[in-house]
Design a protein around this motif. Structure first.
Motif, PDB file in Angstrom:
ATOM      1  N   ILE A   1      62.232 -16.925 -69.032  1.00 30.26           N
ATOM      2  CA  ILE A   1      61.672 -15.873 -68.179  1.00 30.26           C
ATOM      3  C   ILE A   1      60.443 -16.453 -67.489  1.00 30.26           C
ATOM      4  CG2 ILE A   1      60.520 -13.636 -68.106  1.00 30.26           C
ATOM      5  CD1 ILE A   1      62.250 -12.715 -70.375  1.00 30.26           C
ATOM      6  N   ALA A   2      60.412 -16.377 -66.162  1.00 29.59           N
ATOM      7  CA  ALA A   2      59.273 -16.872 -65.378  1.00 29.59           C
ATOM      8  C   ALA A   2      58.623 -15.703 -64.660  1.00 29.59           C
ATOM      9  CB  ALA A   2      59.713 -17.931 -64.368  1.00 29.59           C
ATOM     10  N   VAL A   3      57.294 -15.637 -64.712  1.00 29.32           N
ATOM     11  CA  VAL A   3      56.539 -14.590 -64.015  1.00 29.32           C
ATOM     12  C   VAL A   3      55.481 -15.246 -63.138  1.00 29.32           C
ATOM     13  CG1 VAL A   3      56.907 -12.811 -65.744  1.00 29.32           C
ATOM     14  CG2 VAL A   3      54.956 -14.326 -65.978  1.00 29.32           C
ATOM     15  N   ARG A   4      55.215 -14.606 -62.004  1.00 31.40           N
ATOM     16  CA  ARG A   4      54.198 -15.122 -61.084  1.00 31.40           C
ATOM     17  C   ARG A   4      52.824 -14.609 -61.502  1.00 31.40           C
ATOM     18  NH1 ARG A   4      55.486 -12.957 -55.718  1.00 31.40           N
ATOM     19  NH2 ARG A   4      54.062 -11.282 -56.266  1.00 31.40           N
ATOM     20  N   ILE A   5      51.830 -15.473 -61.404  1.00 26.90           N
ATOM     21  CA  ILE A   5      50.442 -15.128 -61.712  1.00 26.90           C
ATOM     22  C   ILE A   5      49.700 -14.982 -60.395  1.00 26.90           C
ATOM     23  CG2 ILE A   5      48.357 -15.791 -62.941  1.00 26.90           C
ATOM     24  CD1 ILE A   5      50.768 -15.205 -64.736  1.00 26.90           C
ATOM     25  N   ASP A   6      49.191 -13.771 -60.111  1.00 26.62           N
ATOM     26  CA  ASP A   6      48.469 -13.480 -58.879  1.00 26.62           C
ATOM     27  C   ASP A   6      46.980 -13.388 -59.185  1.00 26.62           C
ATOM     28  OD1 ASP A   6      51.037 -11.173 -57.762  1.00 26.62           O
ATOM     29  OD2 ASP A   6      50.912 -13.335 -57.626  1.00 26.62           O
ATOM     30  N   VAL A   7      46.176 -14.043 -58.356  1.00 27.98           N
ATOM     31  CA  VAL A   7      44.718 -13.988 -58.482  1.00 27.98           C
ATOM     32  C   VAL A   7      44.149 -13.560 -57.141  1.00 27.98           C
ATOM     33  CG1 VAL A   7      42.614 -15.272 -59.023  1.00 27.98           C
ATOM     34  CG2 VAL A   7      44.727 -15.776 -60.246  1.00 27.98           C
ATOM     35  N   GLU A   8      43.329 -12.518 -57.156  1.00 26.24           N
ATOM     36  CA  GLU A   8      42.748 -11.948 -55.936  1.00 26.24           C
ATOM     37  C   GLU A   8      43.850 -11.544 -54.964  1.00 26.24           C
ATOM     38  OE1 GLU A   8      39.905 -14.919 -54.648  1.00 26.24           O
ATOM     39  OE2 GLU A   8      38.293 -13.820 -55.657  1.00 26.24           O
ATOM     40  N   SER A   9      44.914 -10.940 -55.513  1.00 24.70           N
ATOM     41  CA  SER A   9      46.038 -10.394 -54.732  1.00 24.70           C
ATOM     42  C   SER A   9      46.836 -11.471 -54.012  1.00 24.70           C
ATOM     43  CB  SER A   9      45.527  -9.349 -53.725  1.00 24.70           C
ATOM     44  OG  SER A   9      44.857  -8.299 -54.380  1.00 24.70           O
ATOM     45  N   ARG A  10      46.700 -12.731 -54.434  1.00 22.77           N
ATOM     46  CA  ARG A  10      47.485 -13.816 -53.834  1.00 22.77           C
ATOM     47  C   ARG A  10      48.196 -14.601 -54.936  1.00 22.77           C
ATOM     48  NH1 ARG A  10      42.636 -14.453 -51.078  1.00 22.77           N
ATOM     49  NH2 ARG A  10      42.149 -16.288 -52.313  1.00 22.77           N
ATOM     50  N   PRO A  11      49.437 -15.038 -54.694  1.00 16.91           N
ATOM     51  CA  PRO A  11      50.139 -15.851 -55.696  1.00 16.91           C
ATOM     52  C   PRO A  11      49.348 -17.113 -56.019  1.00 16.91           C
ATOM     53  CG  PRO A  11      51.654 -15.113 -53.987  1.00 16.91           C
ATOM     54  CD  PRO A  11      50.279 -14.767 -53.504  1.00 16.91           C
ATOM     55  N   ARG A  12      49.218 -17.403 -57.302  1.00 16.62           N
ATOM     56  CA  ARG A  12      48.421 -18.551 -57.733  1.00 16.62           C
ATOM     57  C   ARG A  12      49.263 -19.580 -58.476  1.00 16.62           C
ATOM     58  NH1 ARG A  12      43.191 -19.100 -59.895  1.00 16.62           N
ATOM     59  NH2 ARG A  12      42.900 -21.191 -60.748  1.00 16.62           N
ATOM     60  N   ALA A  13      50.058 -19.143 -59.433  1.00 22.34           N
ATOM     61  CA  ALA A  13      50.837 -20.052 -60.270  1.00 22.34           C
ATOM     62  C   ALA A  13      51.989 -19.271 -60.879  1.00 22.34           C
ATOM     63  CB  ALA A  13      49.956 -20.685 -61.347  1.00 22.34           C
ATOM     64  N   MET A  14      52.770 -19.966 -61.713  1.00 20.78           N
ATOM     65  CA  MET A  14      53.866 -19.325 -62.439  1.00 20.78           C
ATOM     66  C   MET A  14      53.793 -19.735 -63.902  1.00 20.78           C
ATOM     67  SD  MET A  14      56.947 -19.933 -59.713  1.00 20.78           S
ATOM     68  CE  MET A  14      56.288 -21.565 -59.356  1.00 20.78           C
ATOM     69  N   LEU A  15      54.096 -18.785 -64.783  1.00 23.54           N
ATOM     70  CA  LEU A  15      54.160 -19.024 -66.218  1.00 23.54           C
ATOM     71  C   LEU A  15      55.607 -18.803 -66.653  1.00 23.54           C
ATOM     72  CD1 LEU A  15      52.769 -19.576 -68.932  1.00 23.54           C
ATOM     73  CD2 LEU A  15      52.364 -17.116 -69.124  1.00 23.54           C
ATOM     74  N   ALA A  16      56.202 -19.852 -67.188  1.00 27.15           N
ATOM     75  CA  ALA A  16      57.595 -19.774 -67.644  1.00 27.15           C
ATOM     76  C   ALA A  16      57.616 -19.857 -69.163  1.00 27.15           C
ATOM     77  CB  ALA A  16      58.427 -20.907 -67.038  1.00 27.15           C
ATOM     78  N   LEU A  17      58.316 -18.911 -69.818  1.00 27.99           N
ATOM     79  CA  LEU A  17      58.487 -18.895 -71.265  1.00 27.99           C
ATOM     80  C   LEU A  17      59.950 -19.169 -71.581  1.00 27.99           C
ATOM     81  CD1 LEU A  17      56.402 -15.719 -72.214  1.00 27.99           C
ATOM     82  CD2 LEU A  17      55.615 -18.070 -71.939  1.00 27.99           C
ATOM     83  N   ALA A  18      60.201 -19.890 -72.676  1.00 31.56           N
ATOM     84  CA  ALA A  18      61.573 -20.221 -73.052  1.00 31.56           C
ATOM     85  C   ALA A  18      61.742 -20.029 -74.542  1.00 31.56           C
ATOM     86  CB  ALA A  18      61.914 -21.667 -72.655  1.00 31.56           C
ATOM     87  N   GLY A  19      62.917 -19.557 -74.946  1.00 32.37           N
ATOM     88  CA  GLY A  19      63.234 -19.377 -76.355  1.00 32.37           C
ATOM     89  C   GLY A  19      64.686 -18.981 -76.512  1.00 32.37           C
ATOM     90  N   GLU A  20      65.238 -19.220 -77.700  1.00 35.08           N
ATOM     91  CA  GLU A  20      66.638 -18.877 -77.939  1.00 35.08           C
ATOM     92  C   GLU A  20      66.874 -17.375 -77.900  1.00 35.08           C
ATOM     93  OE1 GLU A  20      67.633 -22.656 -80.903  1.00 35.08           O
ATOM     94  OE2 GLU A  20      67.565 -20.635 -81.676  1.00 35.08           O
ATOM     95  N   TRP A  21      65.877 -16.608 -78.342  1.00 29.50           N
ATOM     96  CA  TRP A  21      66.073 -15.161 -78.467  1.00 29.50           C
ATOM     97  C   TRP A  21      65.700 -14.393 -77.211  1.00 29.50           C
ATOM     98  CZ3 TRP A  21      61.639 -12.465 -77.678  1.00 29.50           C
ATOM     99  CH2 TRP A  21      60.441 -13.167 -77.837  1.00 29.50           C
ATOM    100  N   LEU A  22      65.082 -15.030 -76.244  1.00 35.66           N
ATOM    101  CA  LEU A  22      64.696 -14.319 -75.026  1.00 35.66           C
ATOM    102  C   LEU A  22      65.932 -13.820 -74.286  1.00 35.66           C
ATOM    103  CD1 LEU A  22      61.772 -16.428 -73.505  1.00 35.66           C
ATOM    104  CD2 LEU A  22      61.670 -14.086 -74.328  1.00 35.66           C
ATOM    105  N   ARG A  23      65.877 -12.580 -73.847  1.00 35.18           N
ATOM    106  CA  ARG A  23      66.957 -11.999 -73.077  1.00 35.18           C
ATOM    107  C   ARG A  23      66.379 -11.291 -71.859  1.00 35.18           C
ATOM    108  NH1 ARG A  23      68.916 -14.907 -76.101  1.00 35.18           N
ATOM    109  NH2 ARG A  23      70.756 -14.639 -77.446  1.00 35.18           N
ATOM    110  N   GLU A  24      67.247 -10.872 -70.988  1.00 33.73           N
ATOM    111  CA  GLU A  24      66.775 -10.245 -69.751  1.00 33.73           C
ATOM    112  C   GLU A  24      66.002  -8.962 -70.018  1.00 33.73           C
ATOM    113  OE1 GLU A  24      68.522  -9.438 -65.261  1.00 33.73           O
ATOM    114  OE2 GLU A  24      69.882  -9.864 -66.931  1.00 33.73           O
TER     115      GLU A  24
END
Length: 879
Positions: A244-267
């Motif tokens: 699952i990847a989520v966008r990190i916004d700082v001051e209302s602008r896209p800044r970076a992305m944080l991606a998490l991974a695991g066997e049990w992660l689901r939608e």
């Protein structure tokens, strides 16, 4: 032992099932499929014939036996239980569904051990996000995020766009996610790699979040060459991992992305991970704001200390030491020099961080003069940042030998006249921020003022007393951040410093079109609140100073056309000195010195002292504004975070409702079928018939609750068409009367000229029925139910009203009555009114409630006559 143990027997069809299945007869196993044998780690032949409690822990045996006993007694008990299973590798949490089959009981066994792990990790992830706002800097936030994710055992990556690719800035892979022979790829095995855009990362950057069920493919798309092949092979052998990847916004602008991974992660984990991403974004926003304000406060504090040192130093050279110390502390430079003009040459008046003999000092000064940088900075009147490689030959070689790479030249100017040059040198390449350059320029102003002050002191020794007074004013302004106190101190100090009867401070009003008198010193306090035009420089000296940011001197106020004559007459002024209040080239107001005794020409010394007061007041006002901005930012951040958490909580609640409703419907179907079969078996008049009726009645009630849950969690889209509302209201009242516990009198007020309304008939019938039943339940001892349909007054709407004579509703309950799952009834679900509100809003209508304890309750629905219903249900409302 029965022959029905192996495949081909009555239960042989279960042999190929991937879920564990066993058959129990007379409390012993008579059949076990291969999947269950693999789950417990025993050959199924060794289990058959053994007691049915063999594989369960003692506590699970007790719980399952109790549930089965209640079920056999005919109680409404779920056929699915959670239990602890004994296996060769330890206890495992399983979910068992027990189904009767003649004399046997068939048990389906599912391994749900990962469910508890998922709940625990998501809970800790939420706790990690909730603790981030307490951190003060961006570095602290990111370090806590990365360390917290490592503690949770989640694989993660921090990525940001770079050019046409995406940079992997931080990563962690737990050892459990890779095979034992590839543990070198676990931990922080790669970072600062620029790769290509995998499709999930591209979706996350565009849409805010994305889910992928193939981590190995995404890693292979990101990396190149042998590293990509190795990573893909390793992750493929490790088994399926989800991302699952989520966008990190700082001051209302896209800044970076944080991606998490695991066997049990689901939608379905998208919502909590999006919430965590929003918490990280909010924490980074807050940390950035705090860091910026902290830097500004640090700069202002340094300027205040510098002003204090400048005011107290007996001569400039005594000020150079502490002044340059403030500069070193602010920008962490390696050396500072001060060059002063000496006839046609330059004199190295002070050097910090450089050991220079007298001859070297003279040569150094000549190189600077020959290089032309000092003249260039004086002409531009702004700090000049230069790489050593771009200097003239002689100066470049000298600075290279001393190990310097970057230098900053600050022109020292007093009233547009150069009095020297302040040079700041770095041994590393350095880019200064705009705030640092502005602060250095302001510091340069203090250095220049000190140098000029020394020259004036040599001419007029009596200026020492004036400088002491300036020092006192600076301290007074630095002791408070309250606006009224700052303004009062400013006007009082201005009157004292140049010996004038009256002084005023004017600041722009909310529209910026007028300058309002905000502080008065002297004999005309009635002028407080008076306004002068801010945009009329030809008819107002205050407007001219405010627009041009230059001081304006009026020697004779009676004859000077730049004076507002009405103000002159009301203040009895003979002469004016108007000083702009400017912060970083931005006007924030003006100070006015008013001479009421005679026409007067203010001397350069007096103008300089007054300007110093104006500068100090302007800086103090800016400090007060920054503190107020910080307070406002904290309030806004807290409000935004509260709304975000509340919205995500309700969204998760809706999703959970849908899941629960779905899982309950399956056993309900089995219950209804079983009840029908039991009725046929026992026949009419059986003693068990009342019990069967109870089961059927409770199952039906549970089915209605499930229907309410489904309606709330996934409301259907309306199918509107013109419908007369009066018949729907009559049907709703008749339906509610069937459930009335007491004698209720019904009054119908249905106007005949009400036109049909474009609505979904089924949904509107449900809303009316819910309100009518609600009114009936409020009058268990009887009362009056009034239902009305009429045109709304003053709007193209139809008003539908349901009122009762019940006990009424308290203010505390009214505030929450439309919240989902809130109820005051013993058997209520709290969804009835929430569903009504959602239905009405999906038709662009609105709902009002009028009730007081002891006076009954009245619900009014307003539906538009001309607007069709929305084809999509509204989002969950935030109460």
């Amino acid at each position: 032992m029965t022959p029905s143990i192996r495949g081909g027997a009555p239960y042989g069809s279960f042999d190929e099932m991937s879920v564990g299945v066993c058959v129990i007869r007379e409390r012993r196993f008579v059949y076990v499929n291969e999947a269950l044998g693999l789950l417990v780690g025993h050959p199924r032949e060794s289990i058959v014939g053994r007691p049915a409690t063999l594989l369960l822990t003692e506590s699970s045996v007790t719980e399952v036996m109790e549930q089965q006993s209640r079920r056999l007694r005919g109680e409404s008990v779920s056929s699915t239980y959670e239990a602890a299973l004994l296996t060769t590798t330890g206890e495992r949490q399983v979910e068992m569904t027990i189904i009767p089959s003649g004399p046997d009981w068939v048990a389906l066994v599912r391994d749900v051990t990962s469910r508890g792990l998922r709940r625990s990790v998501l809970q800790r992830l939420a706790e990690l996000g909730a603790g981030l706002p307490a951190l003060r800097t961006e570095g602290e936030v990111l370090r806590r995020v990365f360390s917290g994710l490592e503690e949770l055992g989640l694989a993660f990556a921090w990525l940001s766009p770079e050019g046409e690719g995406v940079r992997l800035g931080q990563t962690f892979v737990p050892a459990a996610l890779v095979p034992a022979d590839a543990r070198m790829m676990s931990g922080r095995w790669v970072r600062d790699v620029v790769g290509r855009w995998p499709s999930p990362l591209f979706r996350a950057w565009k849409e805010g979040s994305a889910y992928s069920n193939d981590l190995s493919m995404e890693v292979a798309q990101f990396l190149d060459g042998a590293l990509a092949d190795e990573a893909r092979s390793t992750l493929t052998r490790a088994g399926a991992a989800h991302t699952i990847a989520v966008r990190i916004d700082v001051e209302s602008r896209p800044r970076a992305m944080l991606a998490l991974a695991g066997e049990w992660l689901r939608e379905e984990e998208l919502a909590p991970v999006r919430l965590f991403g929003a918490q990280v974004s909010a924490a980074l926003d807050a940390a950035l704001t705090i860091s910026r304000l902290s830097a500004q406060n640090t700069a202002l504090a340094a300027l205040n200390r510098l002003a204090s040192e400048a005011a107290s130093a007996p001569h400039p050279r005594a000020f150079f030491g502490p002044g340059t110390e403030e500069i070193v502390g602010l920008v962490a430079c390696d050396a500072v020099t001060i060059l002063l003009p000496q006839e046609s040459q330059m004199e190295l008046a002070y050097a910090r961080g450089m050991d220079l003999e007298d001859a070297d000092a003279d040569r150094f000064a000549r190189l600077w003069l020959a290089g032309g940088l000092c003249n260039q900075a004086q002409q531009e009147g702004a700090p000049l940042v230069v790489a050593v490689d771009d200097c003239s030959d002689g100066l470049r070689e000298d600075l290279r030998q001393r190990g310097f790479q970057t230098l900053v030249i600050i022109p020292l100017r007093v009233r547009s006249r150069g009095v020297g040059t302040l040079s700041i040198l770095f041994r590393e390449s350095r880019n200064l921020t705009p705030l640092e350059l502005e602060t250095l320029q302001a510091m340069g102003t203090h250095f220049a003022a000190a140098i000029e002050t020394h020259r004036l002191l040599q001419e007029l020794r009596g200026r020492a007393e004036d400088m002491a007074l300036l020092h006192e004013v600076a301290r007074a302004l630095a002791t408070t951040l309250e606006l009224d106190k700052l303004l009062a101190t400013g006007v009082t100090s201005l009157a004292r410093i140049i010996d004038i009867p009256d002084a005023y401070v004017l600041m722009p009003n909310s529209t910026g079109e007028w300058l309002e008198v905000r502080a008065v010193s002297g004999s005309h306090p009635e002028l407080l609140g008076r306004c002068l035009p801010a945009g009329a420089p030809d008819a107002s000296a205050t407007g001219l100073a405010y627009l041009t940011r230059d001081l304006v001197m009026v020697e004779d106020a009676i004859t000077d056309v730049r004076v507002d004559q009405e103000l002159r007459e009301s203040s009895s002024a003979q002469a004016f000195l108007v000083l702009p209040l400017v912060v970083r080239d931005r006007p924030v107001g003006v100070m006015v010195a008013s001479e009421t005794r005679r026409p007067r020409r203010f001397s350069p010394a007096e103008v300089e002292r007054a300007s110093a007061i104006a500068n100090q007041l302007a800086l103090a006002l800016e400090g007060a504004r920054l503190v107020e901005d910080l307070k406002d930012s904290y309030v806004e951040l807290a409000r935004t975070q509260e709304q975000l958490v509340r919205r995500e909580r309700l969204a998760a609640l809706g999703e959970l409702s849908a899941v629960v409703a779905h899982e309950v419907r399956n056993p309900l179907g089995a219950i209804f079928n079983s009840v029908a079969s039991i009725r046929r078996i026992i026949g009419p008049g059986s003693p068990a018939e009342p019990l069967v009726d109870i089961v059927a009645e409770e199952a039906d009630r549970l089915n209605r609750i499930v229907a309410d849950l489904l309606t709330f969690a996934r409301p259907p889209a309306p199918h509107p068409h013109p419908v007369p509302l009066a018949p729907l209201v009559e049907d709703a009242v008749r339906g509610a009367l069937a459930e009335s516990p007491g004698a209720v009198r019904v009054e119908l007020d249905l106007e005949e000229d009400v036109p049909p309304v474009t609505v979904d008939e089924r949904m509107m019938r449900q809303a009316f029925l819910n309100l009518a039943i609600n009114a009936m339940q409020a009058m268990p001892q009887g009362g009056r139910l009034r239902a009305a349909v009429r045109r709304a007054a003053g709007a193209p709407e139809v008003m539908v009203e349901f009122s009762d004579t019940g006990p009424g509703i308290t203010a505390e309950v009214r505030a929450r009555i439309f919240e989902p799952f809130f109820t005051t009834k013993a058997k209520g679900t709290g969804l009835g009114l929430a569903v009504v509100k959602r239905i009405i809003e999906s038709h662009q209508g609105h709902l009002t409630l009028d009730s007081q304890p002891g006076t009954g309750t009245c619900f009014r629905l307003y539906l538009p006559l001309n607007s069709p219903a929305s084809t999509r249900p509204p989002l969950l409302a935030v109460p």
